[in-house]
Design a protein around this motif. Structure first.
Motif, short mmCIF file in Angstrom:
data_model
loop_
_atom_site.label_atom_id
_atom_site.label_comp_id
_atom_site.label_asym_id
_atom_site.label_seq_id
_atom_site.Cartn_x
_atom_site.Cartn_y
_atom_site.Cartn_z
N ASN A 64 -16.36 -1.83 -20.06
CA ASN A 64 -16.72 -2.54 -21.28
C ASN A 64 -16.31 -4.00 -21.18
N ILE A 65 -16.95 -4.84 -21.98
CA ILE A 65 -16.54 -6.23 -22.09
C ILE A 65 -16.27 -6.55 -23.55
N LEU A 66 -15.15 -7.20 -23.80
CA LEU A 66 -14.80 -7.68 -25.14
C LEU A 66 -14.88 -9.20 -25.12
N PHE A 67 -15.87 -9.73 -25.82
CA PHE A 67 -16.02 -11.18 -25.96
C PHE A 67 -15.21 -11.63 -27.17
N LYS A 68 -14.52 -12.76 -27.02
CA LYS A 68 -13.60 -13.21 -28.07
C LYS A 68 -14.11 -14.48 -28.74
N ALA A 69 -14.22 -14.43 -30.06
CA ALA A 69 -14.57 -15.60 -30.86
C ALA A 69 -13.34 -16.47 -31.07
N ARG A 70 -13.55 -17.72 -31.44
CA ARG A 70 -12.41 -18.62 -31.67
C ARG A 70 -11.59 -18.19 -32.87
N GLN A 71 -12.27 -17.86 -33.96
CA GLN A 71 -11.60 -17.38 -35.16
C GLN A 71 -12.28 -16.09 -35.59
N SER A 72 -11.71 -14.98 -35.21
CA SER A 72 -12.37 -13.69 -35.39
C SER A 72 -12.19 -13.13 -36.80
N LYS A 73 -13.33 -12.71 -37.38
CA LYS A 73 -13.31 -12.02 -38.66
C LYS A 73 -13.42 -10.51 -38.47
N GLY A 74 -13.62 -10.10 -37.24
CA GLY A 74 -13.81 -8.69 -36.94
C GLY A 74 -14.51 -8.55 -35.60
N VAL A 75 -15.07 -7.38 -35.36
CA VAL A 75 -15.70 -7.12 -34.06
C VAL A 75 -16.99 -6.34 -34.26
N ILE A 76 -17.97 -6.64 -33.43
CA ILE A 76 -19.23 -5.90 -33.41
C ILE A 76 -19.26 -5.02 -32.17
N PHE A 77 -19.37 -3.72 -32.39
CA PHE A 77 -19.50 -2.74 -31.31
C PHE A 77 -21.00 -2.63 -31.03
N TYR A 78 -21.44 -3.21 -29.91
CA TYR A 78 -22.87 -3.38 -29.63
C TYR A 78 -23.33 -2.37 -28.58
N LEU A 79 -24.21 -1.45 -28.98
CA LEU A 79 -24.79 -0.48 -28.06
C LEU A 79 -26.16 -0.99 -27.61
N HIS A 80 -26.29 -1.34 -26.34
CA HIS A 80 -27.49 -2.01 -25.86
C HIS A 80 -28.63 -1.05 -25.53
N GLY A 81 -29.74 -1.62 -25.05
CA GLY A 81 -30.93 -0.84 -24.73
C GLY A 81 -30.82 -0.05 -23.44
N ASN A 82 -31.95 0.52 -23.00
CA ASN A 82 -31.90 1.48 -21.90
C ASN A 82 -32.06 0.87 -20.52
N MET A 83 -32.24 -0.45 -20.43
CA MET A 83 -32.41 -1.09 -19.13
C MET A 83 -31.29 -2.09 -18.85
N GLY A 84 -31.01 -2.31 -17.57
CA GLY A 84 -30.10 -3.38 -17.18
C GLY A 84 -28.63 -3.00 -17.21
N SER A 85 -27.81 -4.00 -17.50
CA SER A 85 -26.36 -3.82 -17.55
C SER A 85 -25.78 -4.98 -18.36
N LEU A 86 -24.47 -5.02 -18.48
CA LEU A 86 -23.83 -6.10 -19.21
C LEU A 86 -24.06 -7.46 -18.56
N ARG A 87 -24.45 -7.48 -17.32
CA ARG A 87 -24.76 -8.75 -16.66
C ARG A 87 -25.79 -9.54 -17.47
N SER A 88 -26.79 -8.86 -17.99
CA SER A 88 -27.82 -9.53 -18.80
C SER A 88 -27.58 -9.34 -20.30
N TRP A 89 -27.12 -8.17 -20.71
CA TRP A 89 -26.92 -7.91 -22.13
C TRP A 89 -25.81 -8.76 -22.73
N GLY A 90 -24.87 -9.18 -21.92
CA GLY A 90 -23.76 -9.98 -22.42
C GLY A 90 -24.18 -11.27 -23.08
N LYS A 91 -25.36 -11.78 -22.71
CA LYS A 91 -25.84 -13.03 -23.28
C LYS A 91 -26.08 -12.91 -24.79
N VAL A 92 -26.35 -11.70 -25.25
CA VAL A 92 -26.61 -11.46 -26.67
C VAL A 92 -25.38 -11.77 -27.53
#
Length: 273
Positions: A64-92
């Protein structure tokens, strides 16, 4: 002529049975299209992130990857689509980071650096629950938003229903995979499908607000899926139709950006309470 017709019918039936058998035993190949990454692969994201490995109930390592905001109000648990990997999905993640939310993204089994392979629906759910349990150690549930896109919508709805996150957001959801299969492949019996991914059942069991985004020009998961899901809504649930939006590119749609910024309490670049 009659004998030829009977022979042709027998051949057709045999071929149909063979195809159905192959579909049953190899359906993962038709649903999931993972990109595998080497264990030492280095991600090139510009925003701060942390790689987190979680052990599934059967011991398989999930990446898993946890991206960190500068001032966090919470976290979004993002379940991506059926193709690829976090290499491309991480851009979202950048969109949500800009709205002061951390983003936690799992790669499913066999995707990216995650080990193993997907072989059952319950296994998939158990993996996501293991990830969610890990996330709860860092964030209270009232700061967790579950967001699922495309194939991730069914598991996202199931995950939200089994827990108590702040909100569930679905992008281009299907009613369930049986409904999708019946729509796209009507000649294939739906009882062959091992993966139900019942988004509708999940929504009905959700206690938190549910928001659905769906493009009315979606060519992959038909827009009527969300109209069906809408029949199970509570008073706090919402369907937002994105006009002329196809299946891909929703995160870049100005309509979506405007609506999600209001939902996340970030209006015109200024945080709101």
């Amino acid at each position: 002529m009659k004998k030829l017709l009977i022979k042709g019918l027998k051949i057709t039936v045999c071929l149909y049975i063979i195809v159905c058998t192959l579909l049953y035993f190899f359906q993962e190949k038709l649903i999931f299209f993972p990109e595998k990454l080497a264990p030492d692969y280095r991600f090139a994201f510009s925003q701060p992130f942390e790689e987190i490995n979680v052990n599934a109930p059967d011991g398989v390592s999930l990446h898993n990857i946890l991206f960190k905001a500068r001032q966090s109000k919470g976290v979004i648990f993002y379940l991506h689509g059926n193709m690829g990997s976090l290499r491309s999905w991480g851009k979202v993640a950048q969109l949500y980071l800009s709205m002061d939310y951390d983003v936690f993204m799992p790669d499913y089994r066999g995707y990216g650096k995650s080990k193993g392979s997907i072989d059952s629906e319950m296994q998939f759910y158990a993996d996501m629950q293991a990830d969610y349990n890990t996330l709860k150690k860092q964030y209270p549930e009232n700061q967790i938003i579950v967001l699922g896109y495309s194939i991730g919508t069914g598991p996202a709805a199931n995950l939200a229903a089994a827990n108590n996150p702040k909100m569930l957001i679905l992008q281009a959801p299907y009613y369930n995979l049986k409904d999708m299969m019946g729509k796209r492949f009507p000649i294939v019996p739906t009882f062959l499908l091992k993966y139900k991914f019942d988004t509708a059942a999940g929504i009905q069991n959700c206690r938190m607000p549910v928001t659905i985004f769906h493009g009315d020009a979606d060519e992959i998961i038909y827009y009527g899926s969300s109209l069906k899901l809408q029949t199970h809504f509570k008073s706090s649930d919402t369907l937002i139709t994105l006009h002329a939006q196809k299946h891909n590119g929703m995160t870049d749609n100005p309509e979506y950006v405007d609506a999600i910024s209001k939902i996340l309490g970030y209006n015109n670049g200024s945080p709101t309470n």
